[in-house]
Design a protein around this motif. Structure first.
Motif, PDB file in Angstrom:
ATOM      1  N   LEU A   1       7.467  -1.965  -0.013  1.00  0.00           N
ATOM      2  CA  LEU A   1       7.752  -0.641   0.550  1.00  0.00           C
ATOM      3  C   LEU A   1       7.609   0.377  -0.567  1.00  0.00           C
ATOM      4  N   ASP A   2       6.599   1.200  -0.454  1.00  0.00           N
ATOM      5  CA  ASP A   2       6.378   2.265  -1.441  1.00  0.00           C
ATOM      6  C   ASP A   2       7.267   3.456  -1.065  1.00  0.00           C
ATOM      7  N   ILE A   3       7.160   4.539  -1.816  1.00  0.00           N
ATOM      8  CA  ILE A   3       8.145   5.629  -1.716  1.00  0.00           C
ATOM      9  C   ILE A   3       8.423   6.168  -0.305  1.00  0.00           C
TER      10      ILE A   3
ATOM     11  N   ILE B   1       6.493  -7.356 -15.179  1.00  0.00           N
ATOM     12  CA  ILE B   1       5.830  -6.062 -15.069  1.00  0.00           C
ATOM     13  C   ILE B   1       4.567  -6.227 -14.221  1.00  0.00           C
ATOM     14  N   TRP B   2       4.189  -5.148 -13.557  1.00  0.00           N
ATOM     15  CA  TRP B   2       2.821  -5.160 -13.016  1.00  0.00           C
ATOM     16  C   TRP B   2       2.011  -4.226 -13.882  1.00  0.00           C
ATOM     17  N   MET B   3       0.704  -4.311 -13.791  1.00  0.00           N
ATOM     18  CA  MET B   3      -0.138  -3.655 -14.796  1.00  0.00           C
ATOM     19  C   MET B   3      -0.456  -2.194 -14.462  1.00  0.00           C
ATOM     20  N   GLY B   4       0.223  -1.643 -13.488  1.00  0.00           N
ATOM     21  CA  GLY B   4       0.121  -0.209 -13.230  1.00  0.00           C
ATOM     22  C   GLY B   4      -1.108   0.194 -12.444  1.00  0.00           C
ATOM     23  N   ASP B   5      -1.403   1.481 -12.528  1.00  0.00           N
ATOM     24  CA  ASP B   5      -2.411   2.086 -11.654  1.00  0.00           C
ATOM     25  C   ASP B   5      -3.840   1.852 -12.137  1.00  0.00           C
ATOM     26  N   ASN B   6      -4.330   0.652 -11.913  1.00  0.00           N
ATOM     27  CA  ASN B   6      -5.729   0.370 -12.247  1.00  0.00           C
ATOM     28  C   ASN B   6      -6.630   0.996 -11.179  1.00  0.00           C
TER      29      ASN B   6
ATOM     30  N   VAL C   1       9.148  14.953 -10.426  1.00  0.00           N
ATOM     31  CA  VAL C   1       8.414  13.726 -10.081  1.00  0.00           C
ATOM     32  C   VAL C   1       8.281  13.717  -8.549  1.00  0.00           C
ATOM     33  N   TRP C   2       8.025  12.573  -7.909  1.00  0.00           N
ATOM     34  CA  TRP C   2       7.754  12.574  -6.455  1.00  0.00           C
ATOM     35  C   TRP C   2       8.798  13.342  -5.634  1.00  0.00           C
ATOM     36  N   PRO C   3      10.106  13.182  -5.918  1.00  0.00           N
ATOM     37  CA  PRO C   3      11.073  13.858  -5.041  1.00  0.00           C
ATOM     38  C   PRO C   3      11.119  15.366  -5.255  1.00  0.00           C
TER      39      PRO C   3
ATOM     40  N   ARG D   1       0.866  -1.180   0.000  1.00  0.00           N
ATOM     41  CA  ARG D   1       0.000   0.000   0.000  1.00  0.00           C
ATOM     42  C   ARG D   1       0.901   1.228   0.000  1.00  0.00           C
ATOM     43  N   TRP D   2       0.521   2.147  -0.828  1.00  0.00           N
ATOM     44  CA  TRP D   2       1.201   3.432  -0.799  1.00  0.00           C
ATOM     45  C   TRP D   2       0.663   4.135   0.444  1.00  0.00           C
ATOM     46  N   GLY D   3       1.485   4.201   1.461  1.00  0.00           N
ATOM     47  CA  GLY D   3       0.997   4.771   2.719  1.00  0.00           C
ATOM     48  C   GLY D   3       1.583   4.077   3.936  1.00  0.00           C
TER      49      GLY D   3
ATOM     50  N   SER E   1       8.757  -4.116 -13.249  1.00  0.00           N
ATOM     51  CA  SER E   1       8.839  -2.732 -13.692  1.00  0.00           C
ATOM     52  C   SER E   1       7.456  -2.250 -14.093  1.00  0.00           C
ATOM     53  N   ARG E   2       7.319  -0.933 -14.201  1.00  0.00           N
ATOM     54  CA  ARG E   2       6.060  -0.417 -14.736  1.00  0.00           C
ATOM     55  C   ARG E   2       6.185  -0.252 -16.248  1.00  0.00           C
ATOM     56  N   ALA E   3       7.149   0.542 -16.719  1.00  0.00           N
ATOM     57  CA  ALA E   3       7.300   0.697 -18.170  1.00  0.00           C
ATOM     58  C   ALA E   3       8.111  -0.467 -18.727  1.00  0.00           C
TER      59      ALA E   3
ATOM     60  N   PHE F   1      12.716  -6.031  -5.894  1.00  0.00           N
ATOM     61  CA  PHE F   1      12.536  -4.602  -6.196  1.00  0.00           C
ATOM     62  C   PHE F   1      11.410  -4.410  -7.198  1.00  0.00           C
ATOM     63  N   TRP F   2      10.732  -3.255  -7.119  1.00  0.00           N
ATOM     64  CA  TRP F   2       9.859  -2.836  -8.223  1.00  0.00           C
ATOM     65  C   TRP F   2      10.324  -1.480  -8.712  1.00  0.00           C
ATOM     66  N   ASN F   3      10.527  -1.385 -10.003  1.00  0.00           N
ATOM     67  CA  ASN F   3      10.998  -0.155 -10.639  1.00  0.00           C
ATOM     68  C   ASN F   3       9.807   0.639 -11.137  1.00  0.00           C
ATOM     69  N   ASP F   4       9.737   1.900 -10.739  1.00  0.00           N
ATOM     70  CA  ASP F   4       8.529   2.672 -11.068  1.00  0.00           C
ATOM     71  C   ASP F   4       8.867   3.991 -11.753  1.00  0.00           C
ATOM     72  N   MET F   5       7.852   4.631 -12.261  1.00  0.00           N
ATOM     73  CA  MET F   5       7.904   5.981 -12.854  1.00  0.00           C
ATOM     74  C   MET F   5       8.919   6.039 -13.995  1.00  0.00           C
TER      75      MET F   5
ATOM     76  N   GLY G   1      -7.596  -3.317  -6.851  1.00  0.00           N
ATOM     77  CA  GLY G   1      -7.601  -2.019  -7.524  1.00  0.00           C
ATOM     78  C   GLY G   1      -6.732  -1.021  -6.787  1.00  0.00           C
ATOM     79  N   PHE G   2      -5.992  -0.212  -7.540  1.00  0.00           N
ATOM     80  CA  PHE G   2      -5.065   0.775  -6.959  1.00  0.00           C
ATOM     81  C   PHE G   2      -5.823   2.042  -6.559  1.00  0.00           C
ATOM     82  N   GLY G   3      -6.433   2.720  -7.539  1.00  0.00           N
ATOM     83  CA  GLY G   3      -7.188   3.932  -7.249  1.00  0.00           C
ATOM     84  C   GLY G   3      -8.617   3.591  -6.838  1.00  0.00           C
TER      85      GLY G   3
ATOM     86  N   ASN H   1      -1.658  -7.378  -3.532  1.00  0.00           N
ATOM     87  CA  ASN H   1      -2.731  -6.456  -3.180  1.00  0.00           C
ATOM     88  C   ASN H   1      -2.064  -5.091  -2.969  1.00  0.00           C
ATOM     89  N   HIS H   2      -2.407  -4.127  -3.833  1.00  0.00           N
ATOM     90  CA  HIS H   2      -1.774  -2.802  -3.720  1.00  0.00           C
ATOM     91  C   HIS H   2      -2.831  -1.717  -3.908  1.00  0.00           C
ATOM     92  N   SER H   3      -2.692  -0.624  -3.169  1.00  0.00           N
ATOM     93  CA  SER H   3      -3.675   0.452  -3.299  1.00  0.00           C
ATOM     94  C   SER H   3      -3.023   1.804  -3.045  1.00  0.00           C
TER      95      SER H   3
HETATM   96  C1  GLC Z   1       2.856   5.215  -9.008  1.00  0.00           C
HETATM   97  C2  GLC Z   1       2.859   3.697  -8.997  1.00  0.00           C
HETATM   98  C3  GLC Z   1       2.138   3.208  -7.779  1.00  0.00           C
HETATM   99  C4  GLC Z   1       2.785   3.762  -6.523  1.00  0.00           C
HETATM  100  C5  GLC Z   1       2.822   5.278  -6.587  1.00  0.00           C
HETATM  101  C6  GLC Z   1       3.611   5.897  -5.445  1.00  0.00           C
HETATM  102  O1  GLC Z   1       1.578   5.712  -9.168  1.00  0.00           O
HETATM  103  O2  GLC Z   1       2.297   3.193 -10.161  1.00  0.00           O
HETATM  104  O3  GLC Z   1       2.132   1.799  -7.741  1.00  0.00           O
HETATM  105  O4  GLC Z   1       2.086   3.359  -5.401  1.00  0.00           O
HETATM  106  O5  GLC Z   1       3.424   5.704  -7.798  1.00  0.00           O
HETATM  107  O6  GLC Z   1       4.917   5.455  -5.458  1.00  0.00           O
END
Ligand code: GLC
Length: 724
Positions: A234-236, A454-459, A308-310, A206-208, A441-443, A342-346, A490-492, A515-517
Motif C-alpha cells: 500500500l503506497d501513500i 532496504i529496497w534499492m529505491g527509485d530505479n 514532502v508528500w503531505p 504500485r504507487w497508484g 527502508s529506503r535510507a 512495513f516499508w519506511n520511506d522518504m 523498474g519504478f520510473g 514488482n513496483h512502479s
Molecule cells: C518514493 C518512493 C517510492 C514511492 C513514492 C510514493 O518515491 O521511493 O517507492 O512509490 O515515493 O510514495
C-alpha cells in the motif's frame, strides 16, 4: 585482526556492536596513510556540530550556515590491478575503482552514472591490491557525517577518503581472503535482520492503487491465473491525506476486516510509512509530537517545517531516543489492524522544500508580477524551483536533540533513516516479541541492517538497471544488508514485457521480490502483458526454489556471510573470474547469469570450473548439460532462467505453490551435479518465530555416488534426484 582508531569525539552511531578496545598509539598503518587532519575538526564541542551555548542570534545564524570542513584525509596507493569492493548501495560496478562516491543519504530519482550517492551511507570497503606492504585490507569508517571515497577518480592510482568535520572511528580489518574480511566485519556489526518467511514470496506494488477494490483486483488476477503472490503493498494513497498511521476510511472501509479478508487469501498488506508528519490540527501524531518536543527544530528553536508528500511536515527527531520510542509506538495502530509488514520511506529525510525558501520564491513571484513575468524572470523562478529540494543549507538549519544537546543535522544526516527504521524495529521487538515483522527502508546506514532490510529505491525501467540491481547485491551483503531487492520492472519510465520477464529472472533470486512502479508509468502487473504463462512459470520457479533460497538466506544471516558473492570472492586465484561483473554466486551451490539486454537470446558466461547448466522454463520444464570451465555463449530464450550448479552440490526444490505457506518444504527434488558425493545442509524453521538459531534447524541431505539420498536432521524430508 581488527584495529580500531578513534579520532576526536565521535557521535555514537551504534553501528558496531562488538566491544573492541581502541588503539592507544598514534595512527600509523601499512594500509593507509593519514595525510591531513585538523585539530579543530576533532575538537569535541563547537567544531563537531554541537551548538555552543550562549551565542547571540547572529552568531547562531552564522554557525548554522558554516560549511563543515574536512576533518581528515586518508590515502593509499593502488596497484595497477588493484580493486575496491564494498560501499553498499551505490551505482556502477562491483569493483568500485574509477569513480568517486559520497556517503550522503540522498533522495535520488534518477540513478544515472554521474551520481555519487544514493539513499544509503555504507562506509565499508575492501582494497584488494593496494601498492603498499598490506596488499589487501578492509576498512570501515564509522562516521555520521559526510564521507567521500575517491576510488581512483582524481588519480587512478590512488584511493583517497575525506571525512567531513567531526569525530569518527576507523576500523582496519585484515583477513586471509575477501570473504574472510567480510565475515570479520560482519562479526562486529551484529546479526542481519531476518524477515518472516512469507516475505520471500512475490509482492505486487504500485504507487497508484487507491482503494480496497484496486487491491482485490490485483489479488484476483494473480489467483485466477495461478500466478503466486504473497503481498500487496500500500503506497501513500491508503492514508488519509498522507498522514502516517491513518487509513482513508472512504477508500478502505473497515480496514481490519479488509486485512483479514486478504489474510484469508494468504495475502499480506504492506503499508508505507513516511518520515514527515503532516502539520494538521487535530491529528494526534502531530499534536503529541509538538506537545512533547519530539520534532526536529530549526535555528530559532521552533519546529522545522519541510515539504514532502503531505505538504507541510515536521520531522520526528529520530536521533532522540525518547522521540524514537514514541514514533515506533505508533506502528501499533496498524499492527492492531492485523498488519505485519512495513516499508519506511522518504527518510533521508527527503526534503522537497524548506518552507522558508518557498516563501522567498512566492515573494519573488509577487515582485515580478508587475512585469508580467518576463522571460528572464520565468527562467529565474524556474531555476529557483528546481533548486528547492534537499538544499544543504536547509539541512544545516535542522537541529536534533542528542542527549539534551542540540546538534546540527548535517553532522548526523546519515543516521536519520537508520534511526527511523530502528524506531520501528525496536517497537516490533516490544509489540511483537514472538513473531517477526517485515520491515525495510529506503535510507540506511550500517547498523540499520539489524533492524530491517532496504529496497534499492527509485530505479528506472532501463535495461542497465537490471545489471545495476545485480551489482548492488554483493556490495550490500558485504555491509550486512541481506534482505534486499530492487523495484522489479523498474519504478520510473515505461517497462516492456520482455524487460519485465528478464528482470523477474533475476528477481526470483533476490530475498525481496517486489514488482513496483510509479504513478503515471505504464502498468506492469503480469496481467498487463500477453505471455501470462511465462510469468506464471518464472514466478512459480521462485517458489520452487524457496527451500534453497530461504536456507541460504538464513545461513548467511546467522553465520554472518554473504548470500550473493561475486566470482572474485569464490575463485580468488582466477584472474578471469575477477573480471566478471554480471554473474553471481547465490549461496553455495549455484551461479546465476541473467540476461539484461533487450532482444538478446543468450549471453556470454564465464565458468571458473566445470558446472552443470540447468536451463529452466519453470520448476518442471528444463534441460541440462555439463559445461567445461571457460567461456561459453549460452542460449537463454525469453522464458528461460540459467542456473549453473557447482560440482558435488545440491539445490533442494519444492513444487511451486500460490503462496509461501503452501510450499511443501518437506517434499523435495534435488538439482544436482554429482561427481563423487554431494552434501547440502538445509535450514528450515516455522518461518515466523524470533530467536532463530542454526542449531536444531539444519538437516543434512547427502547424495551418494550411486544416486542414493540420505537425510539426517530435524526435518522429515523426502528427497528425490531431479531426473534431468
Ligand atoms: C518514493 C518512493 C517510492 C514511492 C513514492 C510514493 O518515491 O521511493 O517507492 O512509490 O515515493 O510514495
Amino acid at each position: 585482526m581488527i584495529r580500531k582508531y578513534v579520532f576526536g569525539d565521535p557521535i555514537e552511531t551504534d553501528a558496531v556492536t562488538a566491544r573492541i578496545p581502541a588503539e592507544t598509539k598514534e595512527f600509523t598503518e601499512d594500509h593507509i596513510r593519514l595525510v591531513k587532519d585538523t585539530e579543530k575538526a576533532f575538537a569535541p564541542a563547537g567544531g563537531m556540530g554541537w551548538i555552543p551555548e550562549g551565542l547571540d542570534a547572529a552568531a547562531v545564524a552564522a554557525f548554522a550556515q558554516r560549511e563543515a570542513s574536512p576533518a581528515a584525509v586518508f590515502t593509499c596507493e593502488l596497484a595497477d590491478d588493484g580493486r575496491i569492493y564494498g560501499l553498499g548501495e551505490n551505482i556502477r560496478g562491483i569493483n568500485k575503482r574509477g569513480w568517486i562516491y559520497e556517503s550522503n543519504c540522498s533522495d535520488v530519482p534518477n540513478h544515472t552514472e554521474e551520481k555519487r550517492s544514493l539513499y544509503g551511507a555504507h562506509n565499508f570497503l575492501i582494497v584488494d591490491g593496494a601498492a603498499t606492504p598490506a596488499r589487501r585490507f578492509g576498512l570501515f569508517l564509522d562516521a555520521s557525517q559526510k564521507v567521500t571515497f575517491d576510488c581512483g577518480y582524481t588519480d587512478r592510482r590512488r584511493l583517497t577518503i575525506t571525512v567531513g568535520e567531526g569525530g569518527f572511528t576507523l576500523y582496519i580489518l585484515e583477513g586471509d581472503s575477501l570473504s574472510g574480511i567480510v565475515r570479520e566485519f560482519r562479526s562486529i556489526i551484529g546479526r542481519s535482520y531476518i524477515p518472516p518467511k512469507w516475505a520471500f514470496g512475490y509482492g505486487q506494488s504500485r504507487w497508484g492503487y487507491k482503494c480496497a477494490d484496486d487491491v482485490r483486483e490485483v489479488v484476483r488476477e494473480h489467483r485466477e491465473n495461478g500466478v503466486p503472490l504473497d503481498s500487496v503493498y500500500l503506497d501513500i494513497d491508503y492514508m488519509e491525506r498522507y498522514k502516517d498511521f491513518t487509513v482513508n476510511e472512504e477508500r478502505f472501509p473497515d480496514f481490519p476486516a479488509f486485512v483479514k479478508e486478504m489474510k484469508e487469501q494468504h495475502i499480506h498488506l504492506v503499508p508505507i510509512i513516511d518520515a514527515g508528519v503532516k502539520i494538521e490540527d487535530g491529528y494526534p501524531v502531530y499534536e503529541e509530537g509538538v506537545k512533547n518536543g519530539y520534532f526536529c527544530k530549526n535555528e530559532d528553536g521552533d519546529n522545522f517545517v519541510g515539504g514532502v508528500w503531505p505538504g507541510r511536515v515536521h520531522f520526528p527527531d529520530m536521533l532522540n531516543p525518547e522521540a524514537r520510542k514514541w514514533f515506533g509506538g505508533w506502528y501499533k495502530v496498524l499492527l492492531d489492524a492485523g498488519i505485519d509488514g512495513f516499508w519506511n520511506d522518504m527518510n533521508e529525510p527527503a526534503l522537497f522544500y524548506a518552507e522558508k525558501h518557498l516563501e522567498e520564491i512566492a515573494g519573488e513571484i509577487r515582485k515580478f508580477e508587475k512585469d508580467k513575468l518576463n522571460i528572464g524572470q520565468v527562467l529565474t523562478l524556474q531555476a529557483q524551483f528546481m533548486n528547492l529540494a534537499a538544499r544543504p543549507e536547509d539541512y544545516r538549519t535542522i537541529r536534533h536533540n542528542c542527549g539534551g544537546k542540540m546538534i546540527r543535522h548535517d553532522y548526523v544526516h546519515n543516521l536519520y533513516g537508520y534511526n527511523m527504521t530502528r524506531a520501528a524495529g525496536e517497537a516490533f521487538a516490544r509489540l511483537s516479541p514472538e513473531k517477526r515483522i517485515l520491515l525495510f527502508s529506503r535510507a540506511s546506514y550500517i547498523g540499520m541492517h539489524r533492524y530491517g532490510g532496504i529496497w534499492m529505491g527509485d530505479n528506472q525501467s532501463w535495461w542497465s538497471h537490471i545489471l545495476m540491481n545485480l551489482q548492488m547485491l554483493p556490495s550490500l551483503n558485504m555491509c550486512g544488508f541481506l534482505y534486499t531487492g530492487a523495484d522489479l520492472g523498474g519504478f520510473g519510465s515505461d517497462t516492456t514485457e520482455d524487460m519485465m520477464l528478464r528482470w523477474l529472472e533475476l528477481g526470483i533470486f533476490t530475498p525481496l521480490m517486489r514488482n513496483h512502479s510509479a504513478i503515471g508509468t505504464r502498468r506492469q502487473e503480469f496481467y498487463q502483458f500477453g505471455d501470462k504463462e511465462s510469468f506464471r512459470r518464472i514466478i512459480g520457479l521462485r517458489y520452487a526454489l524457496l527451500p534453497y533460497l530461504y536456507s541460504e538466506f538464513m545461513k548467511a544471516a546467522l553465520g554472518g556471510d554473504m548470500m550473493f558473492m561475486p566470482p572474485a570472492f569464490v575463485w580468488p586465484e582466477d584472474e578471469m573470474a575477477a573480471q566478471v561483473e554480471d554473474q553471481l554466486m547465490v549461496g553455495e551451490s549455484i551461479m546465476i547469469a541473467p540476461v539484461y539486454r533487450q532482444n538478446a537470446e543468450g549471453r556470454y558466461v564465464y565458468l571458473p570450473e566445470t558446472m552443470k547448466l540447468y536451463r529452466m522454463r519453470g520448476a518442471d520444464d528444463m534441460d541440462a548439460e555439463i559445461l567445461p570451465a571457460g567461456h561459453h555463449y549460452v542460449r537463454a530464450a525469453l522464458n528461460e532462467v540459467l542456473i549453473f550448479v557447482r560440482a558435488d552440490h545440491l539445490v533442494p526444490m519444492a513444487a511451486p505453490a500460490e503462496y509461501v505457506d503452501g510450499v511443501d518444504m518437506t517434499k523435495l527434488t534435488l538439482l544436482h551435479f554429482l561427481k563423487k558425493e554431494a552434501v547440502y545442509e538445509m535450514y528450515d524453521d516455522d518461518g515466523e518465530s524470533r530467536g532463530e538459531t542454526l542449531e536444531g534447524h539444519l538437516t543434512e541431505i547427502r547424495l551418494t555416488g550411486d544416486g542414493a539420498v540420505r537425510v539426517n536432521g530435524p526435518a522429515l524430508l523426502s528427497c528425490e534426484m531431479m531426473s534431468v
